[in-house]
Design a protein around this motif. Structure first.
Motif, mmCIF file in Angstrom:
data_model
loop_
_atom_site.group_PDB
_atom_site.id
_atom_site.type_symbol
_atom_site.label_atom_id
_atom_site.label_comp_id
_atom_site.label_asym_id
_atom_site.label_seq_id
_atom_site.Cartn_x
_atom_site.Cartn_y
_atom_site.Cartn_z
ATOM 1 N N LEU A 1 37.583 36.871 26.237
ATOM 2 C CA LEU A 1 36.976 37.937 26.894
ATOM 3 C C LEU A 1 38.142 38.644 27.583
ATOM 4 C CD1 LEU A 1 33.589 36.628 28.207
ATOM 5 C CD2 LEU A 1 33.811 38.399 26.411
ATOM 6 N N HIS A 2 39.081 37.988 28.325
ATOM 7 C CA HIS A 2 40.040 38.834 29.044
ATOM 8 C C HIS A 2 40.970 39.632 27.894
ATOM 9 C CE1 HIS A 2 40.390 35.378 32.530
ATOM 10 N NE2 HIS A 2 39.284 36.141 32.215
ATOM 11 N N LYS B 1 25.112 36.553 26.680
ATOM 12 C CA LYS B 1 25.965 36.770 27.887
ATOM 13 C C LYS B 1 25.562 37.946 28.509
ATOM 14 C CE LYS B 1 27.266 32.498 27.731
ATOM 15 N NZ LYS B 1 26.331 32.295 26.819
ATOM 16 N N PRO C 1 34.521 36.361 39.040
ATOM 17 C CA PRO C 1 35.253 35.994 37.840
ATOM 18 C C PRO C 1 34.256 35.865 36.475
ATOM 19 C CG PRO C 1 36.058 34.695 39.476
ATOM 20 C CD PRO C 1 34.910 35.504 39.966
ATOM 21 N N ILE C 2 34.530 36.296 35.376
ATOM 22 C CA ILE C 2 33.838 36.036 34.202
ATOM 23 C C ILE C 2 33.686 34.377 33.940
ATOM 24 C CG2 ILE C 2 35.434 36.103 32.358
ATOM 25 C CD1 ILE C 2 31.905 37.732 32.383
ATOM 26 N N ALA C 3 34.483 33.687 34.199
ATOM 27 C CA ALA C 3 34.433 32.422 33.894
ATOM 28 C C ALA C 3 33.455 31.554 34.952
ATOM 29 C CB ALA C 3 35.900 31.732 34.283
ATOM 30 N N SER C 4 32.944 32.218 35.946
ATOM 31 C CA SER C 4 32.013 31.483 36.720
ATOM 32 C C SER C 4 30.615 31.719 36.186
ATOM 33 C CB SER C 4 32.035 32.408 38.287
ATOM 34 O OG SER C 4 31.466 33.846 38.031
ATOM 35 N N VAL D 1 30.139 30.305 29.742
ATOM 36 C CA VAL D 1 31.515 30.665 29.681
ATOM 37 C C VAL D 1 32.626 30.017 29.937
ATOM 38 C CG1 VAL D 1 32.983 32.679 29.973
ATOM 39 C CG2 VAL D 1 30.676 33.156 30.183
ATOM 40 N N SER E 1 37.316 40.833 32.411
ATOM 41 C CA SER E 1 37.656 39.625 33.206
ATOM 42 C C SER E 1 36.778 39.034 34.600
ATOM 43 C CB SER E 1 38.934 39.805 33.922
ATOM 44 O OG SER E 1 39.898 40.081 32.905
ATOM 45 N N THR E 2 35.767 40.344 34.650
ATOM 46 C CA THR E 2 34.710 39.944 35.619
ATOM 47 C C THR E 2 33.267 40.234 35.145
ATOM 48 O OG1 THR E 2 34.849 42.246 36.344
ATOM 49 C CG2 THR E 2 36.390 40.839 37.193
ATOM 50 N N LYS F 1 36.556 30.683 25.892
ATOM 51 C CA LYS F 1 35.904 31.823 25.635
ATOM 52 C C LYS F 1 36.032 33.113 26.817
ATOM 53 C CE LYS F 1 32.473 31.529 22.782
ATOM 54 N NZ LYS F 1 32.936 30.314 21.694
ATOM 55 N N ALA F 2 36.502 32.668 28.101
ATOM 56 C CA ALA F 2 36.888 33.530 29.077
ATOM 57 C C ALA F 2 38.369 34.329 28.763
ATOM 58 C CB ALA F 2 37.288 32.748 30.450
#
Length: 683
Positions: A24-25, A161, A9-12, A16, A30-31, A20-21
């Motif tokens: 991005l979604h 990022k 997951p991008i939030a990991s 982020v 998302s990843t 922000k996640a």
């Protein structure tokens, strides 16, 4: 990319946050895998250039020396900083807006790098960004990626990022293409290409990285299509029609007209497919008036003679009713029962049709999306024909196909599809094309005029009426719209009734009741109405041979292919026909469209220009057209790569080793993730 990267997951990622996640979604990221494949759409060039290489008004980065103490001007809460700088021995003026804090850093003799817009006459640079080489770092000398961002996401944040993702996860980027393709096309490794797309050292490196990834993108897309074709051909689970050449020739001989050579050719292609043990999947395309419906009639006749039923699905009730009448006349002498099924039928009549269809008493059914309702059953469906197929969603088409056991499928379109799109959207299909027009048809003369020439247009209508001819008058909207300042059908109908009181003026639009539409179309087809004011409900298929004049109001509001479709409603007899486009040439692409329409009446050339003007995403006017959304590839500019990728994918999937060798395991895994290796239909 491997599945692992797409599972992170991008939030990991560090830095982020949840907000922000979320942003991005919204961008489709998302990843971590999707972030790494979120490519820049252009680059900012911060490489230092010589002044003599730059044109007036261009953006440039130069390196110079501060030659004098700066001056600061303030006005209305804003500021302007002015400084004289020596560049290549030339004294120029550098101007910053709202950068007052820089004044204290500008020492005479200090080197400075400036990026901004060059005014050659004033020898002035309006500075967007500046930096001092003695501080180190900075952007000078680089190509900086520019990404699509929104909300609170900034270029600097996105660059940071993506840089972090490449550093932390770059080693996990796998190679998908086999070595033979990399060597054959001299492509750089995948990991290097992705890194260089985001951070090119120079223009050539960036171009080579993009070339590699464009090829991969198109190759993987074509691999899906070619794998589906290969698997479909391996499974002989279709209907092998037993077709008698003598019966087909007898049916053709009984037609009230002679088939063209183009029609004969595509009939041979279609009947050859229908004889095979695998399901036919063919697209029949041809310009307006080229006679595709008769070709479909021959195919439907062939499936009935084999003991099967046929279905023809069309986008509008008007067209369904017209096809039911015309095909009914062709089939009746041969004892073939054809029926109409539409949503506006009475419940009792619909029940009778459904029962007869399920018992096999109806051979051929013609209808709209009503054909795909859950309660529609066939005794033995052998052939599905969809007309103007891009107007149906992909799910609608597949539902009809699933009402039989792998029936043959013939899709038809009168919107000639440029080769580029035919390969992408219909790459899993065989394509038949009719370019020849029926004998005796004269080219349609096309003109365009501005709105202030309406009196001349009315005069044109009168002259055609005196010759006993009829006119279509098309406008974009049914009723008045606050958003679009365009003439609407209802107001136009009233206007023409006042301007031409001695002529019968009819009205047709999509919101009318079915009986009203039938009456309006019937009276026009019978010649009782001289002018039919209509929305684009008549765009496809409506056939009135005595109509010789097509007038399109606000023609600049229509796409080129749609205008060509409308023009095709006339010119269907041996009388000279005309098309008059009333347009505002100042609207976006308005002049280009009008020039294209007056330059040619070749639908394939029109389609090519339409693709150039609108791009593939808008070509069909529907989101469900099947046009792929490529990250990097451009169907116009990368067409040669597309053809090469298709040939490579076809050759690879034809090799038995592709389906078993460990060398191709990565590609087979990719197909499994796309759920296509199981032989599922693409739609």
């Amino acid at each position: 990319m491997t599945q692992d990267l797409f599972a992170i997951p991008i939030a990991s990622m560090k830095g982020v946050s949840a907000p922000k996640a979320g942003e991005l979604h919204a961008l489709g990221v998302s990843t971590v895998g999707e972030l790494i494949e979120y490519y820049p759409f252009r680059y900012e060039d911060y490489r230092v250039r010589a002044l003599h290489e730059v044109k007036d008004g261009e953006k440039i980065t130069v390196q110079g020396t501060i030659a004098a103490h700066p001056s600061l001007q303030r006005f209305g809460g804003k500021s302007r900083l002015i400084c004289r700088v020596t560049v290549e021995g030339l004294l120029l003026t550098a101007v910053w807006f709202n950068r007052a804090f820089l004044k204290e850093q500008m020492e005479v003799g200090r080197d400075i790098i400036l990026t901004g817009k060059w005014d050659q006459r004033r020898r002035q640079l309006t500075v967007a960004e500046s930096e001092f080489p003695d501080r180190g770092g900075g952007r000078s000398g680089t190509l900086q990626p520019v990404y699509s961002v929104a909300g609170s996401l900034t270029q600097a944040w996105m660059r940071q990022k993506i840089d972090r993702a490449l550093v932390e996860y770059g080693a996990m980027i796998p190679e998908l293409l086999p070595a033979e393709l990399l060597n054959r096309h001299d492509l750089m490794p995948r990991r290097e290409a992705i890194l260089r797309i985001h951070r090119p050292e120079n223009t050539h490196e960036g171009q080579e990285a993009r070339r590699r990834m464009v090829y991969e993108e198109l190759f993987l897309f074509e691999l899906k299509l070619q794998a589906y074709r290969a698997l479909n051909r391996k499974a002989p689970d279709g209907i092998a029609h037993k077709i008698s050449g003598e019966e087909i020739r007898a049916f053709a001989a009984a037609l009230p007209f002679e088939l063209t050579e183009g029609q004969k050719q595509v009939i041979n292609e279609i009947t050859h497919d229908m004889k095979q043990p695998f399901a036919m999947n063919r697209l029949l395309q041809g310009d307006v008036g080229s006679g595709k419906t008769v070709v479909a009639a021959v195919a439907l006749y062939a499936t009935v003679r084999h003991g099967c039923q046929g279905a023809l699905m069309v986008p509008t009730e008007i067209l369904a009713e017209q096809h039911a009448r015309s095909l009914g006349r062709l089939f009746e002498p041969h004892g073939i029962q054809a029926a109409l099924l539409t949503g506006s039928m009475t419940d009792r009549k619909r029940r009778d049709i459904l029962a007869s269809l399920q018992m096999g008493m109806i051979d051929i059914v013609i209808g709209t999306h009503a054909l795909i309702q859950e309660d529609v059953f066939f005794r033995r469906l052998g052939l599905v024909v969809t007309d103007e197929q891009h107007r149906f969603g992909v799910n609608q088409r597949s539902v009809l196909r699933r009402k039989g056991l792998n029936p043959d499928v013939l899709m038809m379109t009168a919107t000639p599809i440029p080769r580029t799109l035919a390969i992408t959207v219909f790459g899993d299909m065989d394509v038949s094309t009719i370019k020849e027009r029926p004998k005796g048809r004269k080219p349609i003369k096309t003109y365009w005029v501005k709105h202030d020439k309406m009196d001349r247009v009315l005069g044109f209508i009168r002259r055609e009426a005196e010759l006993g001819r009829q006119t279509f008058f098309i406008c974009p909207l049914i009723e008045e719209s606050e958003k679009l300042d365009v003439q609407n059908a209802i107001d136009l109908h009233m206007t023409l009734r006042l301007a031409l009181p001695d002529l019968q003026i009819g009205l047709l639009h999509g919101r009318m009741a079915s009986a009203e539409k039938d009456a309006a179309m019937s009276t026009f087809a019978a010649g009782e109405t001289t002018v039919l004011v209509s929305t684009t409900v008549i765009e496809v298929g409506v056939d009135v041979p005595n109509a010789t004049l097509m007038i399109v109001m606000d023609a600049d509001r229509f796409g080129l292919s749609q205008l060509h479709q409308l023009r095709g409603r006339v010119g269907r007899s041996d009388h000279q026909s005309y098309c008059v486009l009333i347009a505002d040439p100042k609207s976006e692409n308005g002049l280009e469209r009008m020039q294209a329409m007056t330059d040619t009446d070749d639908g394939f050339e029109i389609a090519r220009r339409d693709l150039e003007l609108r791009g593939p995403g808008e070509f069909f006017g529907t989101k469900q057209s099947g046009v792929p959304d490529f990250r990097l590839a451009n169907l116009l500019n990368d067409f040669a790569v597309l053809e090469q990728a298709r040939d490579d994918a076809a050759a690879l999937t034809a090799e038995p080793a592709f389906w078993s060798s460990p060398a191709y395991a990565g590609l087979r895994d990719h197909l499994k993730r796309e759920a296509l290796a199981s032989g599922e239909p693409l739609d």
